[in-house]
Motif scaffolding. Structure first.
Motif, PDB file in Angstrom:
ATOM      1  N   THR A  82     -12.414   5.145 -78.219  1.00 40.06           N
ATOM      2  CA  THR A  82     -11.520   4.441 -78.894  1.00 40.06           C
ATOM      3  C   THR A  82     -11.384   5.069 -80.431  1.00 40.06           C
ATOM      4  O   THR A  82     -10.429   5.324 -81.170  1.00 40.06           O
ATOM      5  CB  THR A  82     -11.818   3.078 -79.227  1.00 40.06           C
ATOM      6  N   ALA A  83     -12.543   5.403 -80.920  1.00 42.41           N
ATOM      7  CA  ALA A  83     -12.473   6.366 -82.236  1.00 42.41           C
ATOM      8  C   ALA A  83     -12.093   7.418 -82.332  1.00 42.41           C
ATOM      9  O   ALA A  83     -11.681   7.919 -83.255  1.00 42.41           O
ATOM     10  CB  ALA A  83     -14.161   6.241 -82.647  1.00 42.41           C
ATOM     11  N   GLN A  84     -11.959   8.065 -81.163  1.00 45.93           N
ATOM     12  CA  GLN A  84     -11.058   9.398 -81.186  1.00 45.93           C
ATOM     13  C   GLN A  84      -9.554   9.075 -80.915  1.00 45.93           C
ATOM     14  O   GLN A  84      -8.898   9.823 -81.738  1.00 45.93           O
ATOM     15  CB  GLN A  84     -11.613  10.306 -79.885  1.00 45.93           C
ATOM     16  N   TYR A  85      -9.188   8.047 -80.714  1.00 46.72           N
ATOM     17  CA  TYR A  85      -7.771   7.692 -80.850  1.00 46.72           C
ATOM     18  C   TYR A  85      -7.309   6.961 -81.996  1.00 46.72           C
ATOM     19  O   TYR A  85      -6.187   7.190 -82.211  1.00 46.72           O
ATOM     20  CB  TYR A  85      -7.420   6.640 -79.507  1.00 46.72           C
ATOM     21  N   ASN A 105      -6.893  17.628 -81.716  1.00 43.41           N
ATOM     22  CA  ASN A 105      -5.864  16.790 -81.206  1.00 43.41           C
ATOM     23  C   ASN A 105      -4.401  17.194 -81.288  1.00 43.41           C
ATOM     24  O   ASN A 105      -4.093  17.988 -82.245  1.00 43.41           O
ATOM     25  CB  ASN A 105      -6.039  15.255 -81.981  1.00 43.41           C
ATOM     26  N   GLU A 106      -4.007  17.218 -80.129  1.00 41.79           N
ATOM     27  CA  GLU A 106      -2.527  17.826 -80.002  1.00 41.79           C
ATOM     28  C   GLU A 106      -1.650  17.082 -79.103  1.00 41.79           C
ATOM     29  O   GLU A 106      -2.083  16.262 -78.292  1.00 41.79           O
ATOM     30  CB  GLU A 106      -2.612  19.248 -79.169  1.00 41.79           C
ATOM     31  N   ASN A 107      -0.637  16.969 -79.464  1.00 43.47           N
ATOM     32  CA  ASN A 107       0.491  16.239 -78.418  1.00 43.47           C
ATOM     33  C   ASN A 107       1.223  17.215 -77.573  1.00 43.47           C
ATOM     34  O   ASN A 107       1.655  18.202 -77.697  1.00 43.47           O
ATOM     35  CB  ASN A 107       1.581  15.355 -79.381  1.00 43.47           C
ATOM     36  N   VAL A 142      -9.600  10.629 -68.579  1.00 52.21           N
ATOM     37  CA  VAL A 142     -10.235  11.417 -67.736  1.00 52.21           C
ATOM     38  C   VAL A 142     -11.585  10.767 -67.990  1.00 52.21           C
ATOM     39  O   VAL A 142     -12.394  10.529 -66.763  1.00 52.21           O
ATOM     40  CB  VAL A 142     -10.245  12.677 -68.310  1.00 52.21           C
ATOM     41  N   VAL A 143     -12.213  10.421 -69.034  1.00 52.21           N
ATOM     42  CA  VAL A 143     -13.708   9.989 -69.344  1.00 52.21           C
ATOM     43  C   VAL A 143     -13.831   8.851 -68.476  1.00 52.21           C
ATOM     44  O   VAL A 143     -14.746   8.531 -67.874  1.00 52.21           O
ATOM     45  CB  VAL A 143     -14.307   9.951 -70.610  1.00 52.21           C
ATOM     46  N   SER A 155      -6.506  12.961 -77.145  1.00 54.18           N
ATOM     47  CA  SER A 155      -7.426  11.861 -77.159  1.00 54.18           C
ATOM     48  C   SER A 155      -7.228  10.990 -76.024  1.00 54.18           C
ATOM     49  O   SER A 155      -8.028  10.144 -75.321  1.00 54.18           O
ATOM     50  CB  SER A 155      -7.386  11.165 -78.542  1.00 54.18           C
ATOM     51  N   GLN A 156      -5.835  10.757 -75.811  1.00 52.23           N
ATOM     52  CA  GLN A 156      -5.306   9.832 -74.732  1.00 52.23           C
ATOM     53  C   GLN A 156      -5.766  10.489 -73.263  1.00 52.23           C
ATOM     54  O   GLN A 156      -6.245   9.563 -72.696  1.00 52.23           O
ATOM     55  CB  GLN A 156      -3.840   9.674 -74.808  1.00 52.23           C
TER      56      GLN A 156
END
Lengths: 315, 342
Positions: A225-228, A144-146, A164-165, A158-159
């Motif tokens: 959601t669980a990734q976010y 995860n990166e910003n 995309v998905v 994740s956003q």
């Protein structure tokens, strides 16, 4: 026009709020699609749908842990987890339809609704029994990166993933519903189930397929959601499911683009109330009430929802 | 001489409730005592009977689809609790000359009146706009209103907010039992009256009822207001028996629970609602006593599965007997003599 630093900062915060809102909104939209498709075909509010979203998150958790994707994050691992959990959820959705909803389909609305509530309780408590009520931490499947967009507004991996998905899945759904034979059958059944049956459509199969499709989308929502927000627990589907349902009604229940629009609107409205509600006297603790307030207003002003069509009752 | 019979039955019931209530006290009634666990269950059965019969008026007899009953219960509970917490002691001490029991009884009666009025007003405010909607849409709106009521209460700090609210224990089984009987009698009489016929006609066919001259909107709102009012009474009793209020007690799962009661018992049946209330209160408790089963090295604790089993029973009831245990019949119908001209 140039902005001074204070205005610039406010602008950035606003953009950040919108990004966050649309992230949650995309998840609501994914779940709302399942509600709206099932309602369009069976006129049934599938209360267990929110729990399927939770089941999807847990299925993803189990897969990622069992297959070792939790330790080394990779794109491959993410895709396998996502597709795996969607398949599992689709199977569970079909089983629920076959064993609980099909036998009560011919009875009154109240009966089918209670069956759906019963199913929802069954899934929740079964998961509490198996996994206990304590939250678990979903592993990060992709690093995860910003990324800084402009100013101070950022967007995380994740956003981006969620946008995309969910966009891909929505295009895929649109393709299924409007370009394939089974999609044509789905539209026919939702238009009039009896005529569809007379035209030789296997309605039982179409209904089962609809449940599978809806459940898969909800499970994708669960994994994303669980990734976010990596905290997953057996009762997480209740309030999210309810809001997604509100989103479906807001857009016009039974209407697929409506569900997406409703989801994004609810997500954005919620974040904006948390961010700016205090300026108009609405504290951020009212977050969960926003969806319902919007819902009531819409239903009282335009009962068919934003994109829905009105049905006149005939004698 | 129907009213003689009603009064007779009421007196017997009140005497019975009084005896049971005495047995619940620590001294017991002539040495017969009921322990706290069972006392609590009896009180909750009575509260649930009030909730179920009042919702049955809306859902069962008028055919409207409300799934937000817990919201009105919360209005009654919190409005009356605010009253007793702030003014209860003062009123009690000014009435002290009449004895402690009577003073606290009067406080509770005022509290019940307040809960009834506030929840009936809430019912009116929610009912007038929402009852234009039908079926699923009405269901969603009532659910939404109930959640909004809950979240608003959660944000009012003077009634405890998120930390919960301590309330005086004014209610006991005597009061709860009496009010359950009163609720049953009132709702029974409403259903058997001309207005009740109008309500049932709305359930059977709203368009036809309207064509026959029934003011459907008016009757729907009336049944909604009365139903909400009694839900408020149940809330008052719950608050003053439980002595603690938390908004978690009024989540939509509570509304679902009340729906489950009337659906299991049989929608549109008074005795069905009562039976449903008893079953839904007792069944999860009875399932606590399920034995553990040892298979190989693992022990299966069936008692931990009690809520799963409860949900399964619910689904199976809907599949096997969708009209509920009694359907629209009353228990008394089964004892009526058959025969004569058909």
């Amino acid at each position: 026009m140039t902005l001074d630093s204070g205005q610039q900062e406010k602008m950035d915060t606003f953009i950040q709020q919108i990004i966050n809102g649309l992230t949650i909104g995309s998840i609501y939209a994914l779940i709302a699609l399942g509600y709206t498709m099932v309602y369009g075909i069976l006129r049934l509010i599938n209360f267990a749908h929110g729990d399927i979203y939770m089941v999807g998150a847990y299925a993803g958790f189990m897969l990622a842990t069992a297959l070792g994707f939790a330790v080394n994050p990779s794109v491959f691992g993410f895709i396998v987890t996502l597709l795996g959990s969607m398949t599992i959820a689709a199977a569970i959705g079909m089983a629920i339809e076959r064993f609980a909803y099909r036998p009560v389909r011919k009875y009154s609305k109240m009966t089918t609704l209670i069956t759906a509530i019963g199913m929802s309780l069954l899934i929740e408590y079964l998961f509490v029994f198996i996994f206990s009520g304590t939250p678990r931490s979903f592993p990060q499947l992709l690093p995860n990166e910003n990324y800084t967009l402009f100013g101070n507004a950022t967007i995380s991996t994740s956003q981006i993933l969620i946008f995309v998905v969910s966009l891909l899945l929505m295009i895929f759904l649109q393709w299924i519903v409007y370009q394939t034979k089974i999609g044509k059958a789905m539209r026919a059944v939702s238009y009039n189930i009896n005529s569809a049956k007379l035209m030789g459509i296997n309605t039982d199969f179409v209904i089962a397929f609809t449940f599978a499709l809806g459940s898969a989308l909800a499970a994708a929502g669960g994994v994303l959601t669980a990734q976010y927000n990596p905290k997953i627990e057996p009762l997480m589907g209740i309030i999210t499911g309810l809001k997604a349902f509100v989103a479906a009604v807001l857009g016009g229940i039974g209407n697929i683009p409506g569900a997406v629009l409703g989801g994004l609107l609810i997500g954005a409205a919620e974040t904006l109330v948390v961010g700016y509600g205090s300026y108009i006297g609405v504290p951020s603790t009212y977050r969960d009430a926003v969806a319902f307030a919007i819902l009531i207003l819409v239903l009282l002003i335009r009962p068919a929802g934003l994109l829905g069509t009105n049905i006149q009752e005939k004698v | 001489m129907n009213w003689v019979k009603s009064i007779g039955i009421s007196i017997i019931l009140i005497a019975l409730i009084y005896v049971i209530n005495s047995a619940m006290s620590s001294a017991g009634f002539f040495g017969f005592g009921i322990d706290d666990y069972y006392s609590r269950l009896l009180v909750f059965i009575a509260i649930n009977i009030i909730l179920a019969t009042s919702l049955n008026l809306i859902n069962g007899f008028t055919g409207q689809f409300s799934i937000g009953h817990a919201g009105f219960m919360a209005v009654g509970a919190y409005s009356s609790a605010y009253f007793t917490v702030n003014y209860g002691k003062a009123i009690e001490s000014s009435l002290a000359f009449g004895g402690e029991t009577i003073a606290s009884g009067i406080v509770l009666l005022i509290a019940i009146l307040i809960g009834l009025i506030f929840s009936a007003i809430a019912g009116l405010l929610v009912g007038i706009p929402s009852l234009r909607l039908k079926g699923d849409y009405l269901a969603i709106v009532t659910l939404g209103f109930a959640e909004i009521i809950r979240i608003v209460i959660l944000n009012i700090d003077s009634v405890g907010g998120a930390t919960g609210y301590q309330v005086g224990g004014y209610a006991n089984f005597f009061w709860v039992g009496i009010l359950a009987v009163i609720t049953i009698v009132i709702i029974h009489n409403i259903v058997k009256s001309d207005a009740g016929r109008a309500l049932v006609s709305i359930r059977e066919d709203e368009l036809a009822a309207e064509a026959m001259g029934v003011n459907t909107t008016r009757y729907k709102v009336i049944s909604f207001v009365i139903g909400s009012g009694f839900a408020g009474v149940a809330g008052v009793l719950f608050a003053h028996y439980n002595r603690f209020l938390s908004t978690n007690d009024f989540q939509f799962i509570k509304s679902f629970e009340i729906i489950i009661m009337i659906v299991i018992g049989g929608m549109g049946s008074m005795t069905g609602a009562i039976l449903g209330a008893i079953i839904v209160t007792l069944l999860p408790e009875m399932l606590r006593y399920l034995p553990d089963i040892q298979i190989g090295a693992t022990t299966f604790k069936f008692a931990d599965l009690r809520l799963v089993i409860f949900a399964l029973i619910l689904i199976l009831t809907m599949i096997l007997r969708p009209q509920g245990i009694l359907g629209t019949k009353e228990i008394t119908d089964f004892f009526k003599r058959k025969g004569g001209l058909r």
